[in-house]
Design an enzyme around this catalytic site. Structure first.
Site, PDB file in Angstrom:
ATOM      1  N   CYS A  31       6.298  -7.148   3.520  1.00  0.00           N
ATOM      2  CA  CYS A  31       6.347  -5.747   3.099  1.00  0.00           C
ATOM      3  C   CYS A  31       6.187  -4.869   4.330  1.00  0.00           C
ATOM      4  CB  CYS A  31       5.221  -5.467   2.097  1.00  0.00           C
ATOM      5  SG  CYS A  31       4.946  -3.718   1.797  1.00  0.00           S
TER       6      CYS A  31
ATOM      7  N   CYS B  53       8.237   2.453   2.153  1.00  0.00           N
ATOM      8  CA  CYS B  53       9.110   2.954   1.093  1.00  0.00           C
ATOM      9  C   CYS B  53       8.384   3.825   0.064  1.00  0.00           C
ATOM     10  CB  CYS B  53       9.774   1.803   0.351  1.00  0.00           C
ATOM     11  SG  CYS B  53      10.194   0.420   1.394  1.00  0.00           S
TER      12      CYS B  53
ATOM     13  N   GLU C 235      -2.742  -4.015   2.348  1.00  0.00           N
ATOM     14  CA  GLU C 235      -3.182  -3.292   1.154  1.00  0.00           C
ATOM     15  C   GLU C 235      -4.632  -2.887   1.371  1.00  0.00           C
ATOM     16  OE1 GLU C 235      -0.948  -2.692  -1.199  1.00  0.00           O
ATOM     17  OE2 GLU C 235       0.559  -4.096  -0.452  1.00  0.00           O
TER      18      GLU C 235
ATOM     19  N   HIS D 179      11.136   4.008  -7.015  1.00  0.00           N
ATOM     20  CA  HIS D 179      10.404   2.908  -6.371  1.00  0.00           C
ATOM     21  C   HIS D 179      10.786   1.541  -6.929  1.00  0.00           C
ATOM     22  CE1 HIS D 179       7.641   1.548  -3.475  1.00  0.00           C
ATOM     23  NE2 HIS D 179       6.709   1.139  -4.312  1.00  0.00           N
TER      24      HIS D 179
ATOM     25  N   TYR E  41      12.548  -1.973  -4.692  1.00  0.00           N
ATOM     26  CA  TYR E  41      12.153  -3.385  -4.623  1.00  0.00           C
ATOM     27  C   TYR E  41      13.300  -4.335  -4.278  1.00  0.00           C
ATOM     28  CZ  TYR E  41       7.218  -3.193  -5.162  1.00  0.00           C
ATOM     29  OH  TYR E  41       5.882  -3.005  -4.884  1.00  0.00           O
TER      30      TYR E  41
ATOM     31  N   CYS F 110      13.975  -4.485  -1.507  1.00  0.00           N
ATOM     32  CA  CYS F 110      13.363  -4.986  -0.261  1.00  0.00           C
ATOM     33  C   CYS F 110      13.170  -6.500  -0.349  1.00  0.00           C
ATOM     34  CB  CYS F 110      12.025  -4.301  -0.005  1.00  0.00           C
ATOM     35  SG  CYS F 110      10.736  -4.730  -1.206  1.00  0.00           S
TER      36      CYS F 110
HETATM   37 FE1  SF4 Z   1       6.774  -2.903   0.624  1.00  0.00          FE
HETATM   38 FE2  SF4 Z   1       9.023  -3.339  -0.731  1.00  0.00          FE
HETATM   39 FE3  SF4 Z   1       7.266  -1.496  -1.551  1.00  0.00          FE
HETATM   40 FE4  SF4 Z   1       8.799  -1.152   0.633  1.00  0.00          FE
HETATM   41  S1  SF4 Z   1       9.475  -1.294  -1.522  1.00  0.00           S
HETATM   42  S2  SF4 Z   1       6.634  -0.657   0.450  1.00  0.00           S
HETATM   43  S3  SF4 Z   1       8.789  -3.208   1.488  1.00  0.00           S
HETATM   44  S4  SF4 Z   1       6.961  -3.719  -1.463  1.00  0.00           S
HETATM   45 FE    FE Z   2       4.633  -1.906  -3.073  1.00  0.00          FE
END
Ligand code: SF4
Ligand code: FE
Length: 506
Positions: free
Chosen positions: A119, A123, A276, A311, A315, A317
């Site tokens: 992560c 984002c 976190e 959001h 994800y 991501c």
């Molecule tokens: Fe992390 Fe994915 Fe959230 Fe971006 S979208 S902050 S990479 S978990």
């Molecule tokens: Fe997250």
């Protein structure tokens, strides 16, 4: 580069200090910008003097630093033109002006996942900024307030200085059967404790804050819908990461203390990690210029819904991490001499199919984005929820298949120190050899990476964050239920089947 002066006399307010921050251009600028901040951080029962230099924390900073590097390496992907300041900005601070902008954001997120395997934490802050563009506008239209101009002023500051913004969304929530104003302890949801001519003071905590400690600013916003009795909880504001009254308590992660060991093999991914933190706010001051909602409780529900639309599509991501895991599984199969087996190929196909299914729902949600009255575009909510629902499941199956291909050695492999030992090293080199033309260290490294992503430190980001980040699975199912238009679909079916309810009723 001009000399960067981030150190500060304590009497200067954090907000004004950050307002005159020199623009961050490079990863090195970013890392430098975090040094010397007078932040209150605790981990393993100790106060951490300089988080930037801490071996457990540093990989998470490296992941964020990579966003600055990508903007330099691939400006088409990771920067965009901001009409607001009439200059190119990092895409993580860009307010989208078309569906294509959201598609580019998703592509950048996948690329960042591929590059870091974790992560990269930037984002949620972008998604907060995106939501506030439209919500501040809508509140102003209804109440005659001036939040949108304050928002635009903050956005200019953020874009010019190229800062990191963390999203302070999730309150601890206490007793889930009670509303914020009904909790035995009012601090279980963030609320205003005092108002002065200059601004407001807030107390509470924000949990699971991704990259909270690595950010220059924190955006606090409500976590759920609010009623008239929850007015003091309807607060949105921008808080400098080193404001007075903030305490960070670092969340530990599986295998995190491997970062303290010498050698980089057993870490699996020595360079990058997620972060976190629990961030506690003890009467933290927010000047009016950084207050973007104060009491307009009726907008909280829509704010949360819009945040999740952005959001949950972010994800995608995880598909970048999925790409890494597919690659790791294919590599370990090759190192083991098993890459020719048809069942291995089939498992890799299955992993890819699942990964691309996640991506297709996220990217479709961006293509289907619609414009809001403030001018910004927002992801299609149904497809974003489907994307995130896929993310709560498919990475687990992709991980299962990666572990299947990796074999049991992934969890029985001796430590790097044993490989380096004069007596055990040669024994391990002999008996853990795979393909005779490849070094044993290749197997070691790739197995540790799979361990890192499916059991270790970055399993936090790839698996459990996939489950609970941006709302746990049930939260998406509630949204899917709301949007699934079952009555309209029944009418379609009944029409084809020749059912006429009106005639029947007669
Ligand atoms: Fe992390 Fe994915 Fe959230 Fe971006 S979208 S902050 S990479 S978990
Ligand atoms: Fe997250």
């Amino acid at each position: 580069m001009p000399a960067i002066e981030y150190r500060h006399p304590r009497e200067e307010s954090a907000a004004s200090r950050w307002s005159r921050l020199n623009p961050i251009a490079t990863p090195e600028d970013y890392i430098e910008s975090l040094k010397g901040r007078d932040v209150h951080v605790f981990m393993f029962g100790e106060k951490i003097a300089e988080p930037v230099d801490h071996p457990i924390i540093r990989p998470s900073i490296n992941a964020l630093a990579r966003t600055y590097q990508l903007a330099i390496e691939d400006p088409e992907l990771a920067t965009a033109h901001s009409d607001l300041i009439d200059a190119p900005v990092n895409r993580f601070l860009h307010m989208v002006t078309s569906p294509q902008d959201l598609v580019m954001k998703n592509r950048m997120q996948r690329r960042m996942g591929q590059l870091t395997g974790t992560c990269f934490q930037r984002c949620a802050g972008l998604d907060c900024l995106s939501v506030l563009h439209s919500i501040t506008y809508d509140i102003d239209q209804k109440h005659g307030t001036s939040y949108h101009q304050r928002y635009l002023d903050f956005l200019k500051l953020a874009q010019r200085n190229n800062i990191i913004l963390a999203a302070g969304m999730t309150d601890p929530k206490g007793d889930r059967s009670k509303r914020p104003s009904e909790q035995a302890d009012p601090d279980l949801f963030m609320h205003v404790t005092k108002r002065t001519a200059e601004g407001v003071y807030v107390t509470g905590a924000k949990a699971h804050m991704t990259g909270g400690l690595n950010s220059h600013w924190i955006c606090v916003m409500p976590t759920m819908n609010l009623g008239p009795d929850d007015k003091e909880y309807a607060v949105v504001g921008m808080v400098p990461g080193d404001a007075h009254g903030l305490t960070y308590i670092y969340g530990r992660q599986s295998c995190d203390t491997r970062a303290l060991e010498t050698g980089d093999i057993d870490k699996g991914n020595a360079r990058y990690g997620g972060q976190e933190v629990l961030v506690v706010f003890d009467n933290v001051f927010i000047p009016h210029e950084h207050v973007l909602m104060d009491g307009e409780y009726a907008f909280a529900q829509e704010m949360v819904a819009r945040f999740t639309a952005y959001h949950r599509a972010s994800y995608v991501c995880k598909t970048g991490l999925g790409d890494v895991l597919v690659g790791a599984a294919a590599a370990v199969a090759e190192f083991n001499g098993a890459d020719g087996a048809s069942h291995i190929k089939d498992k890799l196909v299955e992993m890819t199919h699942l990964n691309e299914t996640i991506y297709s729902s996220g990217i479709a949600s961006s293509h289907e984005a619609k414009q809001l009255p403030s001018g910004i575009f927002m992801n299609d909510a149904m497809l974003a929820n489907v994307c995130k629902q896929n993310v709560t499941r498919f990475p687990y199956e992709i991980s299962r298949l990666a572990q299947d291909i990796a074999g049991g050695l992934m969890v029985t492999l001796p430590s790097e120190a044993d490989f380096n030992h004069e007596l055990t090293g040669p024994i391990l080199e002999k008996y853990l050899k795979g393909r005779s033309n490849l070094p044993v260290e290749f197997r070691q490294r790739i197995l540790r990476l799979i361990e890192n992503m499916t059991l270790g430190r970055n399993a936090v980001g790839y698996l459990t964050e996939s489950m609970h980040g941006a709302g746990s699975p049930q939260a998406q199912r509630i949204q899917i239920l709301r949007g699934m238009e079952v009555e309209r679909k029944k009418a379609l079916a009944e029409d084809l089947a020749g059912i006429n309810r009106k005639e029947e009723a007669l």
